[in-house]
Write a protein that holds these residues in place. Structure first.
Motif, short mmCIF file in Angstrom:
data_model
loop_
_atom_site.label_atom_id
_atom_site.label_comp_id
_atom_site.label_asym_id
_atom_site.label_seq_id
_atom_site.Cartn_x
_atom_site.Cartn_y
_atom_site.Cartn_z
N GLU A 145 2.64 -6.43 4.18
CA GLU A 145 2.96 -7.56 5.04
C GLU A 145 3.91 -8.49 4.31
O GLU A 145 3.75 -8.73 3.12
N THR A 186 2.99 7.15 3.04
CA THR A 186 2.92 5.96 3.88
C THR A 186 3.11 4.72 3.02
O THR A 186 2.41 4.55 2.02
N LEU A 187 4.05 3.89 3.41
CA LEU A 187 4.28 2.60 2.76
C LEU A 187 3.90 1.52 3.78
O LEU A 187 4.42 1.52 4.89
N ALA A 188 3.01 0.61 3.39
CA ALA A 188 2.55 -0.42 4.32
C ALA A 188 2.36 -1.73 3.57
O ALA A 188 2.18 -1.74 2.35
N GLU A 240 0.85 -1.19 0.00
CA GLU A 240 0.00 0.00 0.00
C GLU A 240 0.89 1.24 0.00
O GLU A 240 1.75 1.39 0.86
N ASN A 243 0.37 5.31 0.04
CA ASN A 243 -0.61 6.39 0.20
C ASN A 243 0.11 7.71 0.38
O ASN A 243 1.14 7.78 1.06
N ARG A 261 5.05 -0.75 8.33
CA ARG A 261 4.49 0.56 7.97
C ARG A 261 5.60 1.59 8.14
O ARG A 261 6.19 1.70 9.21
N ARG A 262 5.91 2.32 7.08
CA ARG A 262 6.90 3.40 7.13
C ARG A 262 6.20 4.68 6.73
O ARG A 262 5.44 4.72 5.76
N VAL A 263 6.45 5.75 7.46
CA VAL A 263 5.82 7.04 7.23
C VAL A 263 6.92 8.06 6.97
O VAL A 263 7.87 8.16 7.74
N ARG A 276 3.73 -7.53 9.51
CA ARG A 276 3.23 -6.27 8.97
C ARG A 276 4.28 -5.17 9.16
O ARG A 276 5.00 -5.17 10.15
#
Length: 145
Positions: free
Chosen positions: A79, A75-77, A66, A68, A104-106, A102
């Protein structure tokens, strides 16, 4: 004759201890650079016309990543599945440095980006996100008359 009390190499153990302590504090650089910031590892750079983000994430399905962009925050997310033989009861795992689970990098981006022109591609385990800068923010040469 001298016999070692430790079955392993003492210097390897000291190196491992240093890495573990550095991960706990994650503040001071060592000869290897700063401690790991998370998964996936990122390279972020800019040119006069764009901001480039590279996420090193081998073994991922691109459809499950993902990406966004909302109000200047990227945001990179996704699993990453564990290896199939990691759950084998007959196997003893001594070192596991491969991340699974999972993530998530912001990333905060500069104000001069153009969210309408974002392009993301995944190739050879590297996710590249290219965000163009607004034309009004790009440097231009003004002719003197």
């Amino acid at each position: 004759m001298y016999r070692s009390l430790f079955p392993r190499d003492l210097f390897a153990e000291l190196d491992r201890l240093q890495r573990e302590m550095q991960q706990v504090f994650d503040l001071s650089p060592s000869i290897r650079g700063f401690g790991r910031g998370g998964f996936p590892a990122l390279n972020i750079g800019s040119t006069p016309t764009s901001v480039e983000v590279y996420a090193f994430a081998p073994g991922l399905d691109p459809a499950r990543i993902e990406v966004n962009l909302d109000r200047g925050v990227l945001t990179l997310a996704g699993e990453r599945a564990p290896l199939a033989d990691a759950n084998d009861e007959k196997q003893t795992l001594h070192i596991n440095e491969r991340f699974a689970g999972r993530f998530r990098r912001v990333i905060s981006l500069p104000d001069d980006i153009d969210p309408a022109g974002v392009n993301a591609s995944y190739r050879d385990g590297v996710l590249q996100v290219s965000i163009p800068r607004k034309a009004s923010a790009q440097p231009r040469r003004i002719e003197v008359q």
